[in-house]
Design a protein around this motif. Sequence first.
Motif, PDB file in Angstrom:
ATOM      1  N   LEU A  30       0.983  -1.129  -0.079  1.00 26.69           N
ATOM      2  CA  LEU A  30       0.064  -0.006  -0.111  1.00 26.69           C
ATOM      3  C   LEU A  30       0.738   1.313   0.167  1.00 26.69           C
ATOM      4  CD1 LEU A  30      -2.908  -0.829   2.557  1.00 26.69           C
ATOM      5  CD2 LEU A  30      -2.940  -0.415   0.199  1.00 26.69           C
ATOM      6  N   ARG A  31       1.922   1.253   0.732  1.00 25.10           N
ATOM      7  CA  ARG A  31       2.636   2.542   0.750  1.00 25.10           C
ATOM      8  C   ARG A  31       3.535   2.545  -0.762  1.00 25.10           C
ATOM      9  NH1 ARG A  31       2.915   6.654   3.009  1.00 25.10           N
ATOM     10  NH2 ARG A  31       2.426   5.905   4.610  1.00 25.10           N
ATOM     11  N   LEU A  32       3.990   1.519  -1.218  1.00 20.89           N
ATOM     12  CA  LEU A  32       4.336   1.663  -2.754  1.00 20.89           C
ATOM     13  C   LEU A  32       3.299   2.318  -3.553  1.00 20.89           C
ATOM     14  CD1 LEU A  32       6.586  -1.410  -3.153  1.00 20.89           C
ATOM     15  CD2 LEU A  32       7.452   0.870  -3.032  1.00 20.89           C
ATOM     16  N   LEU A  33       2.259   1.666  -3.527  1.00 22.74           N
ATOM     17  CA  LEU A  33       0.957   2.139  -4.146  1.00 22.74           C
ATOM     18  C   LEU A  33       0.787   3.456  -4.097  1.00 22.74           C
ATOM     19  CD1 LEU A  33      -1.510   1.618  -6.471  1.00 22.74           C
ATOM     20  CD2 LEU A  33      -2.831   1.160  -4.372  1.00 22.74           C
ATOM     21  N   LEU A  34       1.113   3.938  -2.824  1.00 22.89           N
ATOM     22  CA  LEU A  34       0.481   5.386  -2.721  1.00 22.89           C
ATOM     23  C   LEU A  34       1.652   6.327  -2.862  1.00 22.89           C
ATOM     24  CD1 LEU A  34      -1.463   7.238  -0.817  1.00 22.89           C
ATOM     25  CD2 LEU A  34      -0.033   7.018   1.102  1.00 22.89           C
ATOM     26  N   ASP A  35       2.893   5.992  -2.718  1.00 21.04           N
ATOM     27  CA  ASP A  35       4.030   6.938  -2.899  1.00 21.04           C
ATOM     28  C   ASP A  35       4.202   6.853  -4.475  1.00 21.04           C
ATOM     29  OD1 ASP A  35       4.209   7.371  -0.238  1.00 21.04           O
ATOM     30  OD2 ASP A  35       5.842   5.881   0.135  1.00 21.04           O
ATOM     31  N   ASP A  36       4.045   5.640  -4.965  1.00 22.71           N
ATOM     32  CA  ASP A  36       4.586   5.764  -6.778  1.00 22.71           C
ATOM     33  C   ASP A  36       3.466   5.915  -7.482  1.00 22.71           C
ATOM     34  OD1 ASP A  36       7.106   4.925  -5.587  1.00 22.71           O
ATOM     35  OD2 ASP A  36       6.989   2.752  -6.200  1.00 22.71           O
ATOM     36  N   HIS A  37       2.262   5.853  -7.133  1.00 29.34           N
ATOM     37  CA  HIS A  37       0.968   5.957  -8.055  1.00 29.34           C
ATOM     38  C   HIS A  37      -0.031   6.972  -7.918  1.00 29.34           C
ATOM     39  CE1 HIS A  37       3.026   2.831 -10.655  1.00 29.34           C
ATOM     40  NE2 HIS A  37       3.274   2.132  -9.371  1.00 29.34           N
ATOM     41  N   LEU A  38      -0.771   6.800  -6.631  1.00 30.35           N
ATOM     42  CA  LEU A  38      -1.614   7.440  -6.197  1.00 30.35           C
ATOM     43  C   LEU A  38      -1.333   8.838  -5.962  1.00 30.35           C
ATOM     44  CD1 LEU A  38      -3.612   4.705  -4.053  1.00 30.35           C
ATOM     45  CD2 LEU A  38      -3.950   5.526  -6.736  1.00 30.35           C
ATOM     46  N   GLY A  39      -0.446   9.126  -4.905  1.00 29.61           N
ATOM     47  CA  GLY A  39       0.115  10.598  -4.521  1.00 29.61           C
ATOM     48  C   GLY A  39       0.468  11.068  -5.566  1.00 29.61           C
ATOM     49  N   PRO A  40       1.373  10.850  -6.551  1.00 24.02           N
ATOM     50  CA  PRO A  40       1.923  11.793  -7.546  1.00 24.02           C
ATOM     51  C   PRO A  40       0.718  12.133  -8.620  1.00 24.02           C
ATOM     52  CG  PRO A  40       3.378   9.869  -7.444  1.00 24.02           C
ATOM     53  CD  PRO A  40       2.268   9.571  -6.437  1.00 24.02           C
ATOM     54  N   ALA A  41      -0.570  11.369  -8.567  1.00 26.07           N
ATOM     55  CA  ALA A  41      -1.825  11.634  -9.627  1.00 26.07           C
ATOM     56  C   ALA A  41      -2.318  12.834  -8.828  1.00 26.07           C
ATOM     57  CB  ALA A  41      -2.444  10.479  -9.728  1.00 26.07           C
ATOM     58  N   LEU A  42      -2.114  13.307  -7.422  1.00 30.13           N
ATOM     59  CA  LEU A  42      -2.983  14.004  -6.822  1.00 30.13           C
ATOM     60  C   LEU A  42      -2.448  15.606  -6.735  1.00 30.13           C
ATOM     61  CD1 LEU A  42      -3.818  12.076  -3.705  1.00 30.13           C
ATOM     62  CD2 LEU A  42      -5.156  12.060  -5.798  1.00 30.13           C
TER      63      LEU A  42
END
Length: 138
Positions: free
Chosen positions: A91-103
Amino acid sequence: MDPIVLAAGTALVSAMATDAWLQSKAATVAMWRRVRPDHTDDVGAELDALRGQVLAARDAEDEETEQALAGVWRMRFQQALADTPGLAAELRLLLDDHLGPALSRTEQTRGASVVMNAEARDNSRVYLSGRDQHINGA
């Protein structure tokens, strides 16, 4: 609820309203396949349906509905975390690498959480505050 679950659920729903949604969705489905292979059949379609609801809520300026929809994925992530060792790192990788940068910056801080801990010993006092704090007396 685990702070990473709160952040990931919020970021996932917020990413649904961005131009980077297709990449965020692909990364989420791929992560789900790795950690929950028994629950991947309809996850892409569910995310697409949820995206429609998020976009409608944003158009109507209905933040309560958007928060409720984020709650759906927070609960799914929380259940998966309970069932799947190592999911927090995924989840941390998903958040840091994909979801967070989209926001946007505003949405990135919306999903952030603060965890404060304190321990008192020998009759000492501990004061924690997320904002202003005024202490009167001895």
